[in-house]
Scaffold this motif. Sequence first.
Motif, PDB file in Angstrom:
ATOM      1  N   GLU A 123       0.832  -1.209   0.000  1.00 40.54           N
ATOM      2  CA  GLU A 123       0.000   0.000   0.000  1.00 40.54           C
ATOM      3  C   GLU A 123       0.866   1.259   0.000  1.00 40.54           C
ATOM      4  O   GLU A 123       0.549   2.230  -0.687  1.00 40.54           O
ATOM      5  CB  GLU A 123      -0.939  -0.002   1.200  1.00 40.54           C
ATOM      6  N   GLU A 124       1.950   1.263   0.765  1.00 45.04           N
ATOM      7  CA  GLU A 124       2.858   2.413   0.774  1.00 45.04           C
ATOM      8  C   GLU A 124       3.519   2.572  -0.587  1.00 45.04           C
ATOM      9  O   GLU A 124       3.677   3.689  -1.090  1.00 45.04           O
ATOM     10  CB  GLU A 124       3.912   2.264   1.873  1.00 45.04           C
ATOM     11  N   GLY A 125       3.897   1.465  -1.213  1.00 46.65           N
ATOM     12  CA  GLY A 125       4.450   1.527  -2.561  1.00 46.65           C
ATOM     13  C   GLY A 125       3.463   2.104  -3.558  1.00 46.65           C
ATOM     14  O   GLY A 125       3.825   2.917  -4.416  1.00 46.65           O
ATOM     15  N   THR A 126       2.193   1.718  -3.418  1.00 45.84           N
ATOM     16  CA  THR A 126       1.158   2.252  -4.307  1.00 45.84           C
ATOM     17  C   THR A 126       0.992   3.759  -4.093  1.00 45.84           C
ATOM     18  O   THR A 126       0.845   4.520  -5.059  1.00 45.84           O
ATOM     19  CB  THR A 126      -0.180   1.526  -4.055  1.00 45.84           C
ATOM     20  N   GLU A 127       1.034   4.179  -2.841  1.00 46.92           N
ATOM     21  CA  GLU A 127       0.915   5.613  -2.547  1.00 46.92           C
ATOM     22  C   GLU A 127       2.090   6.370  -3.160  1.00 46.92           C
ATOM     23  O   GLU A 127       1.901   7.447  -3.740  1.00 46.92           O
ATOM     24  CB  GLU A 127       0.864   5.819  -1.027  1.00 46.92           C
ATOM     25  N   GLN A 128       3.306   5.829  -3.039  1.00 39.66           N
ATOM     26  CA  GLN A 128       4.483   6.480  -3.623  1.00 39.66           C
ATOM     27  C   GLN A 128       4.385   6.507  -5.154  1.00 39.66           C
ATOM     28  O   GLN A 128       4.746   7.495  -5.786  1.00 39.66           O
ATOM     29  CB  GLN A 128       5.765   5.763  -3.179  1.00 39.66           C
ATOM     30  N   TYR A 129       3.893   5.431  -5.728  1.00 40.15           N
ATOM     31  CA  TYR A 129       3.720   5.373  -7.185  1.00 40.15           C
ATOM     32  C   TYR A 129       2.744   6.452  -7.652  1.00 40.15           C
ATOM     33  O   TYR A 129       2.989   7.137  -8.643  1.00 40.15           O
ATOM     34  CB  TYR A 129       3.217   3.986  -7.593  1.00 40.15           C
ATOM     35  N   ASN A 130       1.645   6.605  -6.931  1.00 37.85           N
ATOM     36  CA  ASN A 130       0.651   7.617  -7.308  1.00 37.85           C
ATOM     37  C   ASN A 130       1.199   9.033  -7.166  1.00 37.85           C
ATOM     38  O   ASN A 130       0.736   9.945  -7.855  1.00 37.85           O
ATOM     39  CB  ASN A 130      -0.616   7.455  -6.474  1.00 37.85           C
ATOM     40  N   LYS A 131       2.177   9.223  -6.293  1.00 37.05           N
ATOM     41  CA  LYS A 131       2.823  10.529  -6.142  1.00 37.05           C
ATOM     42  C   LYS A 131       3.861  10.764  -7.239  1.00 37.05           C
ATOM     43  O   LYS A 131       4.374  11.864  -7.378  1.00 37.05           O
ATOM     44  CB  LYS A 131       3.520  10.631  -4.786  1.00 37.05           C
ATOM     45  N   GLY A 132       4.230   9.694  -7.967  1.00 37.16           N
ATOM     46  CA  GLY A 132       5.236   9.811  -9.019  1.00 37.16           C
ATOM     47  C   GLY A 132       6.625   9.408  -8.567  1.00 37.16           C
ATOM     48  O   GLY A 132       7.585   9.538  -9.327  1.00 37.16           O
ATOM     49  N   ASP A 133       6.779   8.931  -7.338  1.00 41.78           N
ATOM     50  CA  ASP A 133       8.067   8.492  -6.821  1.00 41.78           C
ATOM     51  C   ASP A 133       8.235   7.000  -7.119  1.00 41.78           C
ATOM     52  O   ASP A 133       7.984   6.138  -6.285  1.00 41.78           O
ATOM     53  CB  ASP A 133       8.139   8.765  -5.314  1.00 41.78           C
ATOM     54  N   TYR A 134       8.670   6.699  -8.343  1.00 46.13           N
ATOM     55  CA  TYR A 134       8.741   5.313  -8.801  1.00 46.13           C
ATOM     56  C   TYR A 134       9.855   4.523  -8.123  1.00 46.13           C
ATOM     57  O   TYR A 134       9.739   3.320  -7.936  1.00 46.13           O
ATOM     58  CB  TYR A 134       8.910   5.275 -10.319  1.00 46.13           C
ATOM     59  N   ILE A 135      10.921   5.205  -7.739  1.00 48.07           N
ATOM     60  CA  ILE A 135      12.035   4.502  -7.089  1.00 48.07           C
ATOM     61  C   ILE A 135      11.611   4.002  -5.716  1.00 48.07           C
ATOM     62  O   ILE A 135      11.870   2.849  -5.353  1.00 48.07           O
ATOM     63  CB  ILE A 135      13.276   5.418  -7.015  1.00 48.07           C
ATOM     64  N   SER A 136      10.924   4.843  -4.937  1.00 47.76           N
ATOM     65  CA  SER A 136      10.429   4.402  -3.622  1.00 47.76           C
ATOM     66  C   SER A 136       9.376   3.313  -3.785  1.00 47.76           C
ATOM     67  O   SER A 136       9.363   2.347  -3.021  1.00 47.76           O
ATOM     68  CB  SER A 136       9.827   5.577  -2.846  1.00 47.76           C
ATOM     69  N   ALA A 137       8.511   3.470  -4.773  1.00 47.69           N
ATOM     70  CA  ALA A 137       7.487   2.450  -5.031  1.00 47.69           C
ATOM     71  C   ALA A 137       8.159   1.124  -5.339  1.00 47.69           C
ATOM     72  O   ALA A 137       7.750   0.070  -4.813  1.00 47.69           O
ATOM     73  CB  ALA A 137       6.591   2.877  -6.191  1.00 47.69           C
ATOM     74  N   PHE A 138       9.218   1.159  -6.157  1.00 44.45           N
ATOM     75  CA  PHE A 138       9.963  -0.058  -6.494  1.00 44.45           C
ATOM     76  C   PHE A 138      10.523  -0.716  -5.234  1.00 44.45           C
ATOM     77  O   PHE A 138      10.435  -1.930  -5.060  1.00 44.45           O
ATOM     78  CB  PHE A 138      11.090   0.281  -7.479  1.00 44.45           C
ATOM     79  N   GLU A 139      11.093   0.079  -4.339  1.00 45.22           N
ATOM     80  CA  GLU A 139      11.690  -0.463  -3.115  1.00 45.22           C
ATOM     81  C   GLU A 139      10.626  -1.110  -2.220  1.00 45.22           C
ATOM     82  O   GLU A 139      10.825  -2.219  -1.706  1.00 45.22           O
ATOM     83  CB  GLU A 139      12.425   0.632  -2.353  1.00 45.22           C
ATOM     84  N   TYR A 140       9.500  -0.425  -2.018  1.00 47.06           N
ATOM     85  CA  TYR A 140       8.432  -0.976  -1.171  1.00 47.06           C
ATOM     86  C   TYR A 140       7.847  -2.250  -1.792  1.00 47.06           C
ATOM     87  O   TYR A 140       7.623  -3.239  -1.100  1.00 47.06           O
ATOM     88  CB  TYR A 140       7.324   0.049  -0.940  1.00 47.06           C
ATOM     89  N   TRP A 141       7.595  -2.210  -3.091  1.00 49.74           N
ATOM     90  CA  TRP A 141       6.999  -3.375  -3.744  1.00 49.74           C
ATOM     91  C   TRP A 141       7.967  -4.560  -3.778  1.00 49.74           C
ATOM     92  O   TRP A 141       7.551  -5.702  -3.657  1.00 49.74           O
ATOM     93  CB  TRP A 141       6.538  -3.025  -5.147  1.00 49.74           C
ATOM     94  N   THR A 142       9.268  -4.274  -3.937  1.00 51.16           N
ATOM     95  CA  THR A 142      10.256  -5.351  -3.922  1.00 51.16           C
ATOM     96  C   THR A 142      10.270  -6.035  -2.560  1.00 51.16           C
ATOM     97  O   THR A 142      10.270  -7.269  -2.474  1.00 51.16           O
ATOM     98  CB  THR A 142      11.660  -4.810  -4.266  1.00 51.16           C
ATOM     99  N   LYS A 143      10.262  -5.241  -1.496  1.00 44.84           N
ATOM    100  CA  LYS A 143      10.250  -5.817  -0.144  1.00 44.84           C
ATOM    101  C   LYS A 143       8.969  -6.628   0.084  1.00 44.84           C
ATOM    102  O   LYS A 143       9.006  -7.731   0.634  1.00 44.84           O
ATOM    103  CB  LYS A 143      10.373  -4.693   0.895  1.00 44.84           C
ATOM    104  N   ALA A 144       7.827  -6.092  -0.348  1.00 46.08           N
ATOM    105  CA  ALA A 144       6.559  -6.819  -0.194  1.00 46.08           C
ATOM    106  C   ALA A 144       6.575  -8.116  -0.998  1.00 46.08           C
ATOM    107  O   ALA A 144       6.103  -9.157  -0.528  1.00 46.08           O
ATOM    108  CB  ALA A 144       5.382  -5.939  -0.623  1.00 46.08           C
ATOM    109  N   ALA A 145       7.138  -8.075  -2.191  1.00 51.75           N
ATOM    110  CA  ALA A 145       7.212  -9.278  -3.023  1.00 51.75           C
ATOM    111  C   ALA A 145       8.119 -10.330  -2.381  1.00 51.75           C
ATOM    112  O   ALA A 145       7.810 -11.521  -2.391  1.00 51.75           O
ATOM    113  CB  ALA A 145       7.713  -8.928  -4.427  1.00 51.75           C
ATOM    114  N   GLU A 146       9.223  -9.882  -1.794  1.00 53.53           N
ATOM    115  CA  GLU A 146      10.115 -10.810  -1.098  1.00 53.53           C
ATOM    116  C   GLU A 146       9.411 -11.479   0.083  1.00 53.53           C
ATOM    117  O   GLU A 146       9.729 -12.610   0.437  1.00 53.53           O
ATOM    118  CB  GLU A 146      11.359 -10.073  -0.596  1.00 53.53           C
ATOM    119  N   LEU A 147       8.443 -10.776   0.672  1.00 52.80           N
ATOM    120  CA  LEU A 147       7.693 -11.325   1.803  1.00 52.80           C
ATOM    121  C   LEU A 147       6.480 -12.135   1.358  1.00 52.80           C
ATOM    122  O   LEU A 147       5.680 -12.558   2.186  1.00 52.80           O
ATOM    123  CB  LEU A 147       7.268 -10.191   2.743  1.00 52.80           C
ATOM    124  N   GLY A 148       6.313 -12.302   0.038  1.00 54.50           N
ATOM    125  CA  GLY A 148       5.284 -13.205  -0.474  1.00 54.50           C
ATOM    126  C   GLY A 148       4.001 -12.564  -0.953  1.00 54.50           C
ATOM    127  O   GLY A 148       3.017 -13.259  -1.172  1.00 54.50           O
TER     128      GLY A 148
END
Length: 173
Positions: A123-148
């Motif tokens: 959800e935090e990655g999605t919020e960052q993506y909607n703000k246009g901060d794709y690098i932060s979105a990538f980091e949050y989504w990568t961590k979430a993906a690693e957690l399954g």
Amino acid sequence: LVRYCSDDCKLIHKSQHSEECRERAAELRDELLFKQPEGTHLGDCPICCLPLPLDLRNCTFAMCCSKIICNGCRLHANQVREFEASMDYLCPYCREPAPETKEESDEQKMKRVAANDPFALREEGTEQYNKGDYISAFEYWTKAAELGDADAHCKLAILYNNEEGVEEDRGKE
């Protein structure tokens, strides 16, 4: 379906059972075709233990405890009781009061992010993506993906497809 004792028996008696066999075969086909899955990638509702629906409009995310709760439990387990007793809204799972301001909601979400909760990270990655901060979105989504989190994998695929926040890899073409 009818079970025959031998091939000869099948040839002799097949005409007597053909209609029944056709109907039963259709029933088995429909049962297989329309059978509901035993679960989804979202898991089960933590209150009623039924599989959560694939359509996320039929469930609610509780930011306080980071649980996805089906609308049946949210509406029936909580709102009916609260209405009858004239109570304030509480989370149906953890019984915490709902945040009243955006700041309180963000504070709860960041607590869940700090606890490495995959849904809160997504959800935090999605919020960052909607703000246009794709690098932060990538980091949050990568961590979430690693957690399954399966949805985080999907969001990462969209980032790569749109080349947002990731470098283009021409070497694999």
